[in-house]
Design a protein around this motif. Structure first.
Motif, mmCIF file in Angstrom:
data_model
loop_
_atom_site.group_PDB
_atom_site.id
_atom_site.type_symbol
_atom_site.label_atom_id
_atom_site.label_comp_id
_atom_site.label_asym_id
_atom_site.label_seq_id
_atom_site.Cartn_x
_atom_site.Cartn_y
_atom_site.Cartn_z
ATOM 1 N N PRO A 110 0.809 -1.223 0.000
ATOM 2 C CA PRO A 110 0.000 0.000 0.000
ATOM 3 C C PRO A 110 0.839 1.268 0.000
ATOM 4 O O PRO A 110 0.441 2.290 -0.563
ATOM 5 C CB PRO A 110 -0.832 -0.134 1.280
ATOM 6 N N ALA A 111 2.010 1.226 0.627
ATOM 7 C CA ALA A 111 2.861 2.410 0.698
ATOM 8 C C ALA A 111 3.377 2.827 -0.669
ATOM 9 O O ALA A 111 3.782 3.977 -0.861
ATOM 10 C CB ALA A 111 4.040 2.146 1.640
ATOM 11 N N GLN A 112 3.361 1.918 -1.654
ATOM 12 C CA GLN A 112 3.888 2.209 -2.987
ATOM 13 C C GLN A 112 2.806 2.653 -3.970
ATOM 14 O O GLN A 112 3.097 2.864 -5.144
ATOM 15 C CB GLN A 112 4.617 0.975 -3.525
ATOM 16 N N GLU A 113 1.587 2.760 -3.521
ATOM 17 C CA GLU A 113 0.501 3.165 -4.411
ATOM 18 C C GLU A 113 0.614 4.654 -4.751
ATOM 19 O O GLU A 113 0.669 5.502 -3.859
ATOM 20 C CB GLU A 113 -0.850 2.880 -3.767
ATOM 21 N N THR A 114 0.660 4.959 -6.035
ATOM 22 C CA THR A 114 0.637 6.340 -6.523
ATOM 23 C C THR A 114 -0.371 6.419 -7.662
ATOM 24 O O THR A 114 -0.722 5.396 -8.267
ATOM 25 C CB THR A 114 2.006 6.792 -7.042
ATOM 26 N N ASN A 115 -0.827 7.618 -7.963
ATOM 27 C CA ASN A 115 -1.795 7.779 -9.045
ATOM 28 C C ASN A 115 -1.204 7.396 -10.389
ATOM 29 O O ASN A 115 -1.894 6.830 -11.252
ATOM 30 C CB ASN A 115 -2.303 9.215 -9.088
ATOM 31 N N PHE A 116 0.076 7.687 -10.620
ATOM 32 C CA PHE A 116 0.704 7.307 -11.887
ATOM 33 C C PHE A 116 0.738 5.788 -12.031
ATOM 34 O O PHE A 116 0.463 5.248 -13.117
ATOM 35 C CB PHE A 116 2.121 7.873 -11.978
ATOM 36 N N ARG A 117 1.055 5.074 -10.968
ATOM 37 C CA ARG A 117 1.095 3.615 -11.031
ATOM 38 C C ARG A 117 -0.307 3.032 -11.179
ATOM 39 O O ARG A 117 -0.487 2.012 -11.859
ATOM 40 C CB ARG A 117 1.783 3.060 -9.784
ATOM 41 N N ARG A 118 -1.283 3.650 -10.558
ATOM 42 C CA ARG A 118 -2.670 3.193 -10.753
ATOM 43 C C ARG A 118 -3.076 3.352 -12.212
ATOM 44 O O ARG A 118 -3.701 2.465 -12.804
ATOM 45 C CB ARG A 118 -3.611 3.983 -9.860
ATOM 46 N N PHE A 119 -2.758 4.521 -12.790
ATOM 47 C CA PHE A 119 -3.072 4.769 -14.203
ATOM 48 C C PHE A 119 -2.359 3.748 -15.084
ATOM 49 O O PHE A 119 -2.956 3.174 -16.004
ATOM 50 C CB PHE A 119 -2.646 6.187 -14.586
ATOM 51 N N SER A 120 -1.084 3.512 -14.830
ATOM 52 C CA SER A 120 -0.306 2.574 -15.646
ATOM 53 C C SER A 120 -0.859 1.157 -15.549
ATOM 54 O O SER A 120 -0.965 0.455 -16.568
ATOM 55 C CB SER A 120 1.160 2.593 -15.196
ATOM 56 N N ALA A 121 -1.219 0.734 -14.355
ATOM 57 C CA ALA A 121 -1.768 -0.617 -14.173
ATOM 58 C C ALA A 121 -3.069 -0.777 -14.955
ATOM 59 O O ALA A 121 -3.304 -1.802 -15.602
ATOM 60 C CB ALA A 121 -1.990 -0.900 -12.692
ATOM 61 N N GLY A 122 -3.925 0.247 -14.902
ATOM 62 C CA GLY A 122 -5.182 0.179 -15.637
ATOM 63 C C GLY A 122 -4.970 0.167 -17.134
ATOM 64 O O GLY A 122 -5.598 -0.617 -17.862
ATOM 65 N N ALA A 123 -4.081 1.026 -17.641
ATOM 66 C CA ALA A 123 -3.824 1.098 -19.084
ATOM 67 C C ALA A 123 -3.241 -0.208 -19.600
ATOM 68 O O ALA A 123 -3.649 -0.717 -20.660
ATOM 69 C CB ALA A 123 -2.884 2.266 -19.381
ATOM 70 N N ILE A 124 -2.295 -0.781 -18.878
ATOM 71 C CA ILE A 124 -1.665 -2.035 -19.310
ATOM 72 C C ILE A 124 -2.680 -3.167 -19.332
ATOM 73 O O ILE A 124 -2.748 -3.949 -20.291
ATOM 74 C CB ILE A 124 -0.482 -2.382 -18.381
ATOM 75 N N SER A 125 -3.486 -3.271 -18.297
ATOM 76 C CA SER A 125 -4.483 -4.356 -18.247
ATOM 77 C C SER A 125 -5.518 -4.189 -19.355
ATOM 78 O O SER A 125 -5.958 -5.172 -19.960
ATOM 79 C CB SER A 125 -5.162 -4.385 -16.879
ATOM 80 N N GLY A 126 -5.913 -2.955 -19.640
ATOM 81 C CA GLY A 126 -6.871 -2.717 -20.719
ATOM 82 C C GLY A 126 -6.318 -3.123 -22.070
ATOM 83 O O GLY A 126 -7.012 -3.744 -22.879
ATOM 84 N N MET A 127 -5.060 -2.786 -22.339
ATOM 85 C CA MET A 127 -4.457 -3.127 -23.626
ATOM 86 C C MET A 127 -4.294 -4.634 -23.785
ATOM 87 O O MET A 127 -4.492 -5.181 -24.879
ATOM 88 C CB MET A 127 -3.113 -2.417 -23.775
ATOM 89 N N ILE A 128 -3.943 -5.315 -22.712
ATOM 90 C CA ILE A 128 -3.811 -6.777 -22.770
ATOM 91 C C ILE A 128 -5.143 -7.427 -23.124
ATOM 92 O O ILE A 128 -5.222 -8.306 -23.990
ATOM 93 C CB ILE A 128 -3.294 -7.321 -21.422
ATOM 94 N N SER A 129 -6.215 -6.978 -22.494
ATOM 95 C CA SER A 129 -7.532 -7.575 -22.743
ATOM 96 C C SER A 129 -8.017 -7.293 -24.154
ATOM 97 O O SER A 129 -8.599 -8.165 -24.805
ATOM 98 C CB SER A 129 -8.547 -7.057 -21.718
ATOM 99 N N VAL A 130 -7.754 -6.093 -24.670
ATOM 100 C CA VAL A 130 -8.187 -5.744 -26.030
ATOM 101 C C VAL A 130 -7.459 -6.598 -27.057
ATOM 102 O O VAL A 130 -8.053 -7.062 -28.032
ATOM 103 C CB VAL A 130 -7.940 -4.245 -26.308
ATOM 104 N N PHE A 131 -6.186 -6.812 -26.862
ATOM 105 C CA PHE A 131 -5.402 -7.579 -27.824
ATOM 106 C C PHE A 131 -5.996 -8.964 -28.058
ATOM 107 O O PHE A 131 -6.058 -9.450 -29.185
ATOM 108 C CB PHE A 131 -3.955 -7.706 -27.341
ATOM 109 N N PHE A 132 -6.457 -9.598 -26.999
ATOM 110 C CA PHE A 132 -6.953 -10.971 -27.109
ATOM 111 C C PHE A 132 -8.416 -11.061 -27.547
ATOM 112 O O PHE A 132 -8.853 -12.123 -28.013
ATOM 113 C CB PHE A 132 -6.776 -11.698 -25.777
ATOM 114 N N THR A 133 -9.189 -10.004 -27.407
ATOM 115 C CA THR A 133 -10.642 -10.111 -27.643
ATOM 116 C C THR A 133 -11.171 -9.173 -28.724
ATOM 117 O O THR A 133 -12.368 -9.154 -28.969
ATOM 118 C CB THR A 133 -11.408 -9.834 -26.335
#
Length: 328
Positions: A110-133
């Motif tokens: 939890p101490a490492q949570e930042t808004n930039f990392r939250r944004f990056s995690a969401g963007a990466i997961s979204g791109m992975i899901s789009v690629f396959f579907t």
């Protein structure tokens, strides 16, 4: 447990699969709730000529839905929904499952949570899901785009999933007009599976702000409004809190990414409107700008808000509820 202790120890294969199952179910439930509005929005975004007279107003969305219902009943409002569910389950499952894993890699404590990392995690997961579907999404849009007059036979012309896929596969690009050194028509005819990736590049680009902003808001709002225990981890939020946070996240994500979605819809139905050409996203955006200006990139946004608020709220709430139910 200290806030600096890694969360990865609790991310075994069983937990990953349960997270994916919860995400897939959440996506299907959420999409079913808003399926009629989703179809109307696609007709507006793709500039279906029969429904342009309804575009631009909140009431137009309901008038368009009424016109569809009058011709073909409630079943027509759900046209393309079978393809939606076939796409949404793996899409949502992969997206939420990938988010959990990327989140734990980028923010193991939890101490490492930042808004930039939250944004990056969401963007990466979204791109992975789009690629396959993504091919399933194109087929679904083709099914939803098809309309018919009241005199036409329902069963004869209703586009099933397999019929739409077959038609797309057999589309032939024959135009001799080329503006690129690569003969895209030849490539499409030689590799017909590429036709199922119309609009893919703009989708990937648009997924970055959509999924990034959505998960950024989700994480930031939960961190702000959901209290933590003594060890630094968030307490179990109420379903109402998940619904509210999900709704706000959806509105902001939709606003940030909507122009990309409009361009993507136009490209996805390009095989119908201009079957002899592969429409590029720059060309498509230019056409929208020349015909309607800036407003053209926000056609159907009012429906988008009507759709995205309950859809995102339900998806996040069901995802969290499903994980809690399965002990993840």
């Amino acid at each position: 447990m200290s806030p600096n202790v890694s969360r990865r120890d609790n991310q075994g294969l069983q937990a990953i699969l349960k997270s994916g199952l919860a995400g897939g179910v959440a996506g299907c439930v959420a999409k079913t709730v808003v399926a009629p509005l989703d179809r109307v929005k696609i007709l507006f975004q793709a500039s279906n000529p029969e429904f342009q007279k309804y575009a631009g107003t909140w009431s137009g969305a309901f008038k368009a839905a009424g016109a569809i219902y009058k011709v073909g009943g409630f079943r027509d409002l759900l046209q393309g929904h079978s393809a939606t569910l076939l796409r949404v389950f793996p899409y949502a499952a992969i997206k939420f499952m990938a988010y959990d894993q990327v989140h734990n890699i980028l923010m193991p404590t939890p101490a490492q949570e930042t808004n930039f990392r939250r944004f990056s995690a969401g963007a990466i997961s979204g791109m992975i899901s789009v690629f396959f579907t993504y091919p399933l999404e194109v087929i679904r849009v083709r099914m939803a785009f098809h309309t018919r007059g009241p005199e036409e036979v329902v069963e004869k012309l209703r586009p099933s999933f397999t019929r739409a896929a077959r038609f797309m596969y057999r589309e032939t690009a024959t135009s001799t007009h080329q503006t690129l050194p690569i003969d895209t028509n030849t490539i499409l005819n030689r590799y017909p599976l590429l036709k199922f990736y119309r609009g893919f590049t703009v989708t990937i680009i648009g997924m970055i702000p959509y999924a990034g902003v959505s998960f950024l808001c989700w994480g930031a709002l939960r961190a702000r409004f959901v209290s933590r225990d003594a060890s630094g981890y968030q307490k179990k939020p109420t379903p109402l809190a998940d619904l509210g946070i999900g709704a706000v996240s959806g509105v902001l994500a939709q606003t940030a990414s909507y122009p990309f979605e409009v361009v993507r819809r136009r490209m996805q139905v390009g095989g119908i409107t201009q079957p002899d050409r592969w429409l590029r996203w720059g060309e498509t955006a230019k056409t929208i700008w020349q015909s309607k200006g800036l407003r053209g990139f926000y056609v159907g946004l009012s429906i988008g808000y009507l759709k995205i608020v309950p859809m995102t709220a339900v998806s996040y709430a069901v995802w969290q509820g499903g994980k809690q139910l399965m002990g993840v």
